[in-house]
Write an enzyme that holds these catalytic residues in place. Structure first.
Site, PDB file in Angstrom:
ATOM      1  CG  HIS A  82      28.618   4.015  58.871  1.00  0.00           C
ATOM      2  ND1 HIS A  82      28.081   4.489  57.699  1.00  0.00           N
ATOM      3  CD2 HIS A  82      27.926   4.608  59.868  1.00  0.00           C
ATOM      4  CE1 HIS A  82      27.110   5.343  57.978  1.00  0.00           C
ATOM      5  NE2 HIS A  82      26.991   5.434  59.289  1.00  0.00           N
ATOM      6  CG  ASP A 161      17.158   3.393  56.138  1.00  0.00           C
ATOM      7  OD1 ASP A 161      16.886   3.718  57.310  1.00  0.00           O
ATOM      8  OD2 ASP A 161      18.017   3.984  55.451  1.00  0.00           O
ATOM      9  NE  ARG A 168      13.898   7.376  62.341  1.00  0.00           N
ATOM     10  CZ  ARG A 168      15.198   7.139  62.182  1.00  0.00           C
ATOM     11  NH1 ARG A 168      15.627   6.442  61.138  1.00  0.00           N
ATOM     12  NH2 ARG A 168      16.066   7.561  63.067  1.00  0.00           N
ATOM     13  CB  SER A 183      18.368   3.863  60.042  1.00  0.00           C
ATOM     14  OG  SER A 183      18.739   4.664  58.951  1.00  0.00           O
ATOM     15  CE  LYS A 187      21.230   3.950  56.017  1.00  0.00           C
ATOM     16  NZ  LYS A 187      20.713   5.309  56.181  1.00  0.00           N
TER      17      LYS A 187
HETATM   18  N1  URA Z   1      21.812   8.160  59.724  1.00  0.00           N
HETATM   19  C1  URA Z   1      21.081   7.175  59.194  1.00  0.00           C
HETATM   20  O1  URA Z   1      21.454   6.584  58.184  1.00  0.00           O
HETATM   21  N2  URA Z   1      19.924   6.838  59.782  1.00  0.00           N
HETATM   22  C2  URA Z   1      19.466   7.462  60.876  1.00  0.00           C
HETATM   23  O2  URA Z   1      18.403   7.106  61.357  1.00  0.00           O
HETATM   24  C3  URA Z   1      20.233   8.501  61.418  1.00  0.00           C
HETATM   25  C4  URA Z   1      21.413   8.825  60.819  1.00  0.00           C
END
Ligand code: URA
Ligand code: CA
Length: 433
Positions: A82, A161, A168, A183, A187
């Site tokens: 990632h 999320d 947010r 977050s 994922k």
């Molecule tokens: N990328 C994400 O997936 N989540 C965040 O909170 C910030 C960047």
């Protein structure tokens, strides 16, 4: 349990229990906790932070808010990679076939780009016929047979999320290490990988502008991953200037092909080998990082990685002849060189602004609904540390429109020439715990 009590507890610096965190995430996902309470809570977290245990609980509560992907029908250790997002970041396109050519399964779920960072799916879609809308069954079958496949984000993964990130975004609560780390990690964990290599970018083109912040984020994510049994390693890499030379969709595919042939840009190649070596070690396919690097270089040299890429494209309907004939990729009508106004050394290429310039040419989206132009983008001719003569091209705009004066102005504002400049360090730090 009442949400207002939990908001106050966090506001006053308290530590929430696992039960309390589960209550918050469950309630927010099912709608029984409203946005205004959740935003107050998020702001309390911004100011009060979370303990490692709270971070882990928050991550797992978000994982369990929706569907998770079961990759167990795929044999071998499943490694995911990632990136926290950068400009001209072509690494996934190179790494997926490269790692797969060492018989390590790459079951990739990828997204589209938004803003100044590009998405892997958009890039792949510049190859005629290539598609990521495949069934889970087909995806698993392709990974088992060819070791690499890419699928678009499907199903109801981490709905908590999705909802919280959108909230947010409009409540000034994005910039929080525990919220960002949970977050991202929720994922990755829901997507089913056994081990994760994180490319945490630092510099002007990155989410985390300073190395210190990038380190804190990397450390938070590595701790979460390891605490839930997913071996995680963080690589902090430079994003003070764009990665490689190409910023765009088709032109990044071409850059990935060059790199798989061993003829890619130096920085992209080095980052791929660094991330790749950790992936190969996590998969148990090498005894040391040096050994892993040697194996990766070997499959580049003997053409196996490139063959793997061709097969991968063909498996998902793509025209694999573009690998030997990249001129078949979408081409822009105009190539507009932007010359240096003076002699000297390139001392700065502000990554996010140059990324935005590529977006303005049509290579990226400013809203989710925008359609992108796969052919256009920016090709850097100079990188930071390079010598440049007056009149020599700093970069070339690949454009389908001729009126680009505003973009050229933006380029000049964001490339600095000085009497002296050094090549920035690419790999800042490796974080293992
Ligand atoms: N990328 C994400 O997936 N989540 C965040 O909170 C910030 C960047
Ligand atoms: Ca690039």
């Amino acid at each position: 349990m009442r949400m207002v009590d939990l908001i106050q507890k966090k506001r006053d610096g308290g530590e929430l229990t696992t039960k309390e965190i589960n209550f918050i995430i469950k309630g927010y996902t099912d709608g029984s906790i409203p946005d205004y309470q959740m935003s107050a809570f998020a702001m309390a977290v911004v100011f009060r932070d979370m303990t490692p245990r709270e971070r882990k609980d928050l991550t797992m509560a978000m994982v369990n808010s929706g569907e998770t992907i079961d990759l167990s029908p795929i044999s071998g250790v499943k490694i995911d990679k990632h990136s926290t997002g950068g400009v001209g970041d072509t690494t996934t396109l190179v790494l997926a076939p490269l790692i797969a050519s060492l018989d390590i399964p790459m079951a990739k779920m990828s997204g589209r780009g938004l803003g100044h960072t590009g998405g892997t799916i958009d890039k792949l879609e510049s190859i005629k016929g290539f598609h990521v809308e495949i069934t889970r069954e087909k995806f698993i079958e392709l990974v088992n047979n060819n070791k690499v496949a890419v699928i678009g984000q499907t199903g109801n993964i981490t709905p908590a999320d999705k909802k919280l990130y959108a909230l947010r975004d409009v409540t000034g609560t994005v910039e929080s290490i525990p919220l960002i780390a949970s977050s991202i990690m929720s994922k990755k964990i829901a997507a089913g990988a056994d081990a994760i290599v994180l490319d945490v970018k630092t510099g002007s083109g990155a989410f985390m502008k300073t190395e210190e912040d990038a380190y804190r984020l990397a450390h938070a994510m590595v701790s979460i991953g390891n605490s839930v049994g997913r071996k995680t390693i963080g690589v902090i890499s430079d994003m003070s200037q764009p990665l490689g030379f190409a910023i765009g969709n088709a032109i990044e595919v071409k850059e990935a092909i060059d790199t798989l042939k061993g003829e890619g840009p130096e920085d992209l190649t080095e980052l791929v080998l660094t991330l790749g070596s950790h992936m190969v070690c996590l998969a148990g396919k090498a005894d040391s990082l040096e050994d892993a690097r040697k194996k990766l270089k070997e499959v580049i040299k003997n053409g196996k990685a490139l063959e793997k890429f061709k097969k991968f494209l063909a498996n998902q309907g793509g025209d694999s002849s573009i690998v030997d004939n990249p001129a078949k990729l979408p081409q822009a009508a105009y190539h507009i060189d932007v010359p240096s106004k003076e002699d000297g050394f390139v001392s700065e290429i502000v990554a996010d602004e140059i990324g935005t310039a590529a977006m303005l040419l049509g290579a990226g989206r400013s809203t989710k609904e925008d359609k992108i132009d796969l052919a256009v983008g920016i090709m850097l001719r100079k990188k930071v540390g390079d010598k440049v003569k007056k009149g020599e091209a700093l970069l070339t705009l690949y454009s389908n429109k001729s009126g680009v004066d505003d973009i050229i102005k933006k380029v000049y504002e964001n490339i600095k020439i000085s009497d002296y400049a050094e090549v920035p360090k690419l790999i800042h730090r490796i974080v293992t715990e």
